[in-house]
Each structure stands twice: as C-alpha cells, then as structure tokens.
Design an enzyme around this catalytic site. Sequence first.
Site, PDB file in Angstrom:
ATOM      1  N   THR A  49      40.946  20.464  30.256  1.00 56.98           N
ATOM      2  CA  THR A  49      42.311  20.107  30.624  1.00 56.98           C
ATOM      3  C   THR A  49      43.163  21.292  31.066  1.00 56.98           C
ATOM      4  O   THR A  49      44.342  21.130  31.391  1.00 56.98           O
ATOM      5  CB  THR A  49      43.013  19.390  29.451  1.00 56.98           C
ATOM      6  N   GLY A  63      57.792  39.625  33.886  1.00 50.33           N
ATOM      7  CA  GLY A  63      56.355  39.761  33.678  1.00 50.33           C
ATOM      8  C   GLY A  63      55.678  40.475  34.825  1.00 50.33           C
ATOM      9  O   GLY A  63      55.662  39.969  35.950  1.00 50.33           O
ATOM     10  N   GLY A 100      52.812  37.740  38.234  1.00 47.46           N
ATOM     11  CA  GLY A 100      54.096  38.299  38.643  1.00 47.46           C
ATOM     12  C   GLY A 100      53.971  39.286  39.785  1.00 47.46           C
ATOM     13  O   GLY A 100      54.781  39.287  40.715  1.00 47.46           O
ATOM     14  N   HIS A 112      26.187  50.597  57.905  1.00 49.27           N
ATOM     15  CA  HIS A 112      27.264  51.520  58.276  1.00 49.27           C
ATOM     16  C   HIS A 112      27.858  51.092  59.621  1.00 49.27           C
ATOM     17  O   HIS A 112      27.124  50.689  60.516  1.00 49.27           O
ATOM     18  CB  HIS A 112      26.700  52.943  58.405  1.00 49.27           C
TER      19      HIS A 112
END
EC number: 1.8.1.4
Length: 469
Positions: free
Chosen positions: A147, A183, A188, A446
């Site tokens: 859930t 935050g 954030g 490369h």
Amino acid sequence: MVVGEFGKEVDVLVIGAGPGGYVAAIRAAQLGKKVTIVEKDKLGGVCLNVGCIPSKALISAAHKYELMNDDQGMGITAENVTVDFAKVQEWKQGVVQKLTGGVETLLKGNNVEIIQGEAIFVSEDEVRVNRGYESERLKFNHCIIATGSRPVELKPFPFGGRIISSTEALALKEIPKSMVVIGGGYIGIELGQTFAKFGTDVTILEGENQILPAFEKQVAQLVQKNLKRLNVNVVKNAMAQSAEQDENSVTVTYKVKDKEETITADYLLVTVGRKPNTDELGLDMAGVKMNDRGLIEVDEQCRTSNERIFAIGDVVAGPALAHKASYEGKVAAEVIAGEPSAVDYKVIPAVVFSDPEIATVGLTEAEAKEEGYEVSVGKFPFAANGRALSVNATDGFVKVVANKENGVILGAQVVGMEASNLIAELGLAIEMGATLEDVALTIHAHPTLGEMTMEAAEVALGQPIHMVK
C-alpha cells in the site's frame, strides 16, 4: 448495498497496484497463481502518478529550458525562450498516462483481476473492499500488502492552500514566483532545483548542517554549488516553527541558532519524509505486527506475523524506493508459489535526480571502514573524461570502494551527468562479486562516460592512465 456477504474466494490477493504490488501480481500470475489486485486510487501507485515519473518529467523539462537559456560557452544562443507551463504539465501527464495504461495492459495480459476499491482486513484471511456505497468481501489463501506511503505532514504545517506536499507541487498550474522548501533531502532538492530552473525564487530550510544529509559531504557540496549558481538560498541548521497563509502567499517563521527569521513566498513545500500507509488497513484484525513507526514486521521472505500475509515496499523497513518494492514483490510472489526465494539487500542503488545527479550502491568508504574492511579507493573526475568535456558536463566523479585484501568491490558513488545510468554497472559488479581487476580489464567504449568506471578501478589498483599517480 453489500455484495458478497459470505466472501468471494481468491488465491492470491495483492493490496496496492504500485511498483511493488503490480510487479508482485504479475510474477505470481506467471508462476501459475490466480491473482486479484485491489487499488483504491490509480494503477501505478504514487511512483507512476504523483512521484518518480512526473517529477523526472518536470526535471527533464526544466533542464531543457535551462540549456536553451545558456549557451554554456559553445557559441549557440537562443532568443525569446519561453515556458508554456500548461503544455509542460500536459506533456508530463501524457507520460504518466502511457505508463499507467501500460500497467493495466500488463495486468490484464497476465490474467490478473483488477478491483477498484479500498481493502480493509476483517479477519486473518479476509478483507472487505469498499467501493463507495458498495462493498464486497474477499477470502484469500495468501495476501501481499503493497500500500506504499504518503508525505509526512507536520502539525505546524498542515497541507492545504499554500502549504503543499510533493503531490501538489507536481500538479501546480503555474510556475511560482517564489517557494520555500522545508527539508533539504532528495525530494526537496529535486523539486527545489527544478522550480529554480524554471525561474522560481527558492529558499530551502534544512535542519542539518548540510543538504542531502544521507550522502557524503563531498557529494552534497557539488549539488550545493549548482544550487548557488541558480540563486537558491540554502539555510542550514534551520528549524521551521510556524506558517501563516492567505489567498496569495504564505509566511514561514524559522530559527537559526536561536535567532528567529521570517520569509514570505507563494508556496511552502514540505518534504520531510514519507509515512507508511498502514494505519487504515485493519492490520490488528489480521494479526499482523507493526513497529512503533507503523512499519510491518517481516522476515527474509517478506512474510508477516500472519503466515498467509506478506508485505513489501514502503510499508516495511528499508529505503522507500520503487525498485526495492518491485524486487520484494518478486520475492513474495515466488515464496507463495513454493520457491526458496529470500531478499538480499546487498545491492540496492539509490539515486537523486539533482543537478548533478547522485547515485550510490553498496557501502560508502566510511561504512566499509566501520565494518572492519581495509579499503582501496579509486576516484576519477568527470573533468578528465573526454565525453564529459565534449558535452560540457565536467562536474562530478566516479568513486569505487573495494576490499584491499582481495580487490572485491564493496560499493560505489557516482556524482555527475547520467549517474543514474552509470551506477548499474557498478551494482552488477557488486552483485557478482567482481574485483577491481575485473572492471579495469573490461574494455569500455571510447569516448563514453562509462569509461570512468574503468578509470576509477585503475586508480584504486594504483595504475591510473589518465591521472598522474
């Protein structure tokens, strides 16, 4: 109206159709089980609808807008670059719909029965599924709880109006002129940086002494450098106290070293973590034990204290990551089908889609030393890589940590362009027990960013080619 009073019998019941639930349902069906999945909202869960996918779509759009406004010294300029944010949101939602539609197709293609509704346990082997004024009872042989989680809501900052969670931030109809973010963790930083690229005046309030406190300091510093370039104001050691809002703005009060400050913005985005969705499932009726954080207790096979019921993803301990949930979903399905599966968390990559990107897997250098390893460390900078130079993405590095005794790779960190993709090779290396020599002797094309993995291994071995020893 109540339907099915005596209960319809199902073989495997999956509650939640996010990246854990739908994967578990498909795997169980592949193994011959008759599967029913119940979802109260939308298929795909938080990740596909209001999390991973829409956020990365907006991040991509913001990055493209930034590039068009900055020639980066290449001699290419564009004039009158504008953002039609309504079209950006329309495009983002199109991406979401393609993926959620794909989930429905996959479930139906594997003969998984889909029920729209909210499941609540009424006994150890039965749930009631509520669908508005109707309900039905499902009696199961096995059940997988998937859930997910939701944003943590702080009492001084209840969601509503100008105080928003990541869910509302991703659905804004306009680009805010200003935004305060509480935050400085990965959510954030990702969203703050995204809106800053679109032109929003962003302030981030972080309670610790560095942003992204879960990561090494040198990693966070590179992201901080780019935030500064975008004129994002990062306030560290800041403790948010309260907020007052009206129809047009919100004023936030916070403290730094006992000094009280205020700031006013169009929106306040609160990103301080996530909370498991276990409080309204009726788990006590099912005999399922939880800890004091609301996380379901499980064993190494994802089995709960009720042997019929399994739990995966954000409702159990560990990082709240979609790929962890999918992995656990496969394990739970296989155990139900009688296979000897068990979780092994040695390799769980974590990615932050900041600018530059951050990706880590396995042990950090500090963690390896704490576990008693004597380590060999190889670090190779993007600035010394031909491909990185040619695309003007020279911020970052690839770091490999290995056991000095035998060269076995223990962990890796990548910061820079495409870090989210580069980490896959290093995850495989750890999973298969590869050594530094294995990686160093693997020929890498490369010019590519992937060469830096080889180069970092060579540095750790003491034989660097493109760095002075």
